[in-house]
Design an enzyme around this catalytic site. Structure first.
Site, PDB file in Angstrom:
ATOM      1  N   SER A   1       0.808  -1.217   0.000  1.00  0.00           N
ATOM      2  CA  SER A   1       0.000   0.000   0.000  1.00  0.00           C
ATOM      3  C   SER A   1       0.844   1.271   0.000  1.00  0.00           C
ATOM      4  O   SER A   1       0.331   2.352  -0.264  1.00  0.00           O
ATOM      5  CB  SER A   1      -0.962   0.005   1.185  1.00  0.00           C
ATOM      6  OG  SER A   1      -0.237  -0.157   2.385  1.00  0.00           O
TER       7      SER A   1
ATOM      8  N   ASP B   1      -3.465   5.617  11.696  1.00  0.00           N
ATOM      9  CA  ASP B   1      -2.568   5.280  10.591  1.00  0.00           C
ATOM     10  C   ASP B   1      -1.316   6.150  10.645  1.00  0.00           C
ATOM     11  O   ASP B   1      -1.339   7.321  10.246  1.00  0.00           O
ATOM     12  CB  ASP B   1      -3.291   5.456   9.246  1.00  0.00           C
ATOM     13  CG  ASP B   1      -2.440   5.019   8.059  1.00  0.00           C
ATOM     14  OD1 ASP B   1      -1.248   4.677   8.259  1.00  0.00           O
ATOM     15  OD2 ASP B   1      -2.953   5.022   6.924  1.00  0.00           O
TER      16      ASP B   1
ATOM     17  N   HIS C   1       0.956   5.093   6.382  1.00  0.00           N
ATOM     18  CA  HIS C   1       0.768   5.751   5.081  1.00  0.00           C
ATOM     19  C   HIS C   1       0.970   7.260   5.233  1.00  0.00           C
ATOM     20  O   HIS C   1       1.252   7.739   6.333  1.00  0.00           O
ATOM     21  CB  HIS C   1      -0.631   5.428   4.548  1.00  0.00           C
ATOM     22  CG  HIS C   1      -0.846   3.958   4.392  1.00  0.00           C
ATOM     23  ND1 HIS C   1      -1.561   3.215   5.298  1.00  0.00           N
ATOM     24  CD2 HIS C   1      -0.398   3.098   3.464  1.00  0.00           C
ATOM     25  CE1 HIS C   1      -1.549   1.943   4.936  1.00  0.00           C
ATOM     26  NE2 HIS C   1      -0.849   1.846   3.832  1.00  0.00           N
TER      27      HIS C   1
END
Ligand SMILES: *[C@@H]1O[C@H](CO)[C@@H](O)[C@H](O)[C@H]1NC(C)=O
Ligand SMILES: *[C@@H]1O[C@H](CO)[C@@H](O)[C@H](O)[C@H]1NC(C)=O
Ligand SMILES: *[C@@H]1O[C@H](CO)[C@@H](O)[C@H](O)[C@H]1NC(C)=O
Ligand SMILES: *[C@@H]1O[C@H](CO)[C@@H](O)[C@H](O)[C@H]1NC(C)=O
Length: 360
Positions: free
Chosen positions: A112, A336, A339
């Site tokens: 990702s 998160d 990312h």
């Protein structure tokens, strides 16, 4: 290879000078930019002309990266520009890049974090040529973003380990450290940008394999850095045996750091990246070099074909402010710190990609 001229090919794919000097058995990892300047050593500087695009002008941006829309209140993190110490990064020119890439395919292959960089590049390109028609098609694990008028495709192939995972007849999921059949998905692509790291750390419910396998031996557990190195060696052998450098330019997106433990940046009371609104004051990150970065560099040094390392680890380590935290997938249950918000840090990674692609 079709109709484009030798001149265009050599302009786009000329090897950095260093590799020409060291020849086939170069043991120097290529990370140099124009005139031998190290683009990856420098500082983040506040620049009010940033970001390079406004995420609201990127209609196909995934929610998980769209931090402003998800309610992130602060904006300074959008305003940092990477300033190399000894030179300048070339200004990103999306139209120029599309012209250079005419009739070519670019593919990001990885986890990702590849999605993050692919998404960044597609937003950077779209906002450079807002009138140009684009298409976005997702089929068979590949997302393809195309500008028909330039005949350029920017693709993403989700492949978290690069090496294969298979399920055997006993329903056991096997992570095959020495098999890379999925290479048939990317063979022959003009520009390849690989990445793998984060999934190697997964344990428990998140671990999506049961055993490691090498040759005909299986292992229930293995040191994850050792497994990572074996897989990277498999990938490196594939590149050395299969890539024609006159046709294909190979990049590796360096290890993207996360910020889940404040001790890493000398702020032991920070339990994750939430509430971080400023980078670490650079140029040096207080923590040690990332162990996966060292493994990656070691493998790249053994390879004979040129691979351009986007050496993003150290400079991204400084950006504890760049993650979505609770402004990604949303909610405090989904912190998160891995990312990156877009616009944001991966835009800089793509500026390095651009710098490498235009250097002659
Ligand atoms: C990547 O950048 C870091 C920090 O500037 C540096 O220590 C390291 O040597 C670089 N790696 C390569 C392969 O140039
Ligand atoms: C578009 O590029 C592909 C290669 O990516 C090439 O095979 C095809 O012929 C090109 N199409 C046109 C119309 O030039
Ligand atoms: C397993 O690998 C070893 C070493 O390569 C080899 O000698 C042996 O024949 C293999 N066994 C099987 C069942 O394939
Ligand atoms: C954070 O890192 C420090 C130093 O390595 C370690 O002592 C601590 O246990 C870590 N905290 C968490 C929550 O993992």
């Amino acid at each position: 290879m079709g109709v484009f001229s030798i001149a265009a090919v050599s302009l786009l794919f000329a090897l950095p000078l260093l590799n020409q000097i060291h020849g086939r058995h170069s043991n120097k990892v290529e990370t140099y930019g124009t005139n031998g300047c190290d683009l990856f050593g420098g500082n983040w500087v506040f620049d009010s002309s940033y970001p390079l695009y406004d995420a609201t002008d990127c209609p196909f941006i995934e929610k998980q990266f769209d931090c402003q829309r998800n309610g992130r209140p602060d904006k300074d993190y959008l305003k940092y520009r990477w300033q190399p110490t000894g030179c300048n990064l070339p200004r990103f020119d999306g139209r120029d890049l599309l012209v250079r890439l005419k009739d070519k395919q670019v593919m990001f292959v990885g986890d990702s974090l590849s999605l993050n960089q692919w998404q960044s590049l597609t937003c950077m390109l779209h906002t450079s040529v807002p009138q140009a028609k684009y298409t976005l098609v997702r089929t068979g694990g590949i997302s393809t973003f195309t500008f028909p008028s330039y005949n350029v495709s920017i693709m993403l192939f989700r492949d978290a380990f690069l090496v294969d995972i298979i399920t055997n007849d006993k329903n056991e999921r096997i992570l095959e450290l020495d098999s890379i059949e999925s290479s048939n998905m990317w063979e022959g692509i003009d520009v390849l940008i690989f990445d793998t790291w984060h999934w190697w750390l997964h344990t428990g419910r998140k671990q999506n394999w049961d055993v490691f396998q090498e040759g005909n031996v299986t292992y229930k557990e293995m040191d994850r850095l050792v497994a990572y190195e074996k897989a990277l060696n498999t990938w490196g052998r594939w590149v050395d045996n299969n890539v024609d450098p006159a046709k294909t330019k190979v990049f590796f997106q360096g290890v993207s750091p996360d910020h889940v433990n404040g001790s890493d940046w000398a702020e032991p009371n920070a339990k994750d990246c939430s509430g971080q609104t400023q980078p670490v004051v650079g140029p040096k990150y207080p923590g040690s070099p990332h162990p996966a970065e060292l493994v990656l560099e070691k493998v790249l040094q053994t390879m004979s074909k040129p691979v351009y390392l986007l050496n993003i680890t150290a400079l991204s380590q400084l950006r504890k402010d760049g993650h979505p935290s609770v402004y990604g997938h949303g909610g405090h249950n989904d912190m998160d710190c891995t990312h990156w918000c877009l616009a944001g840090v991966p835009d800089t990674w793509n500026q390095f990609l651009y710098a490498a692609l235009i250097q002659s």
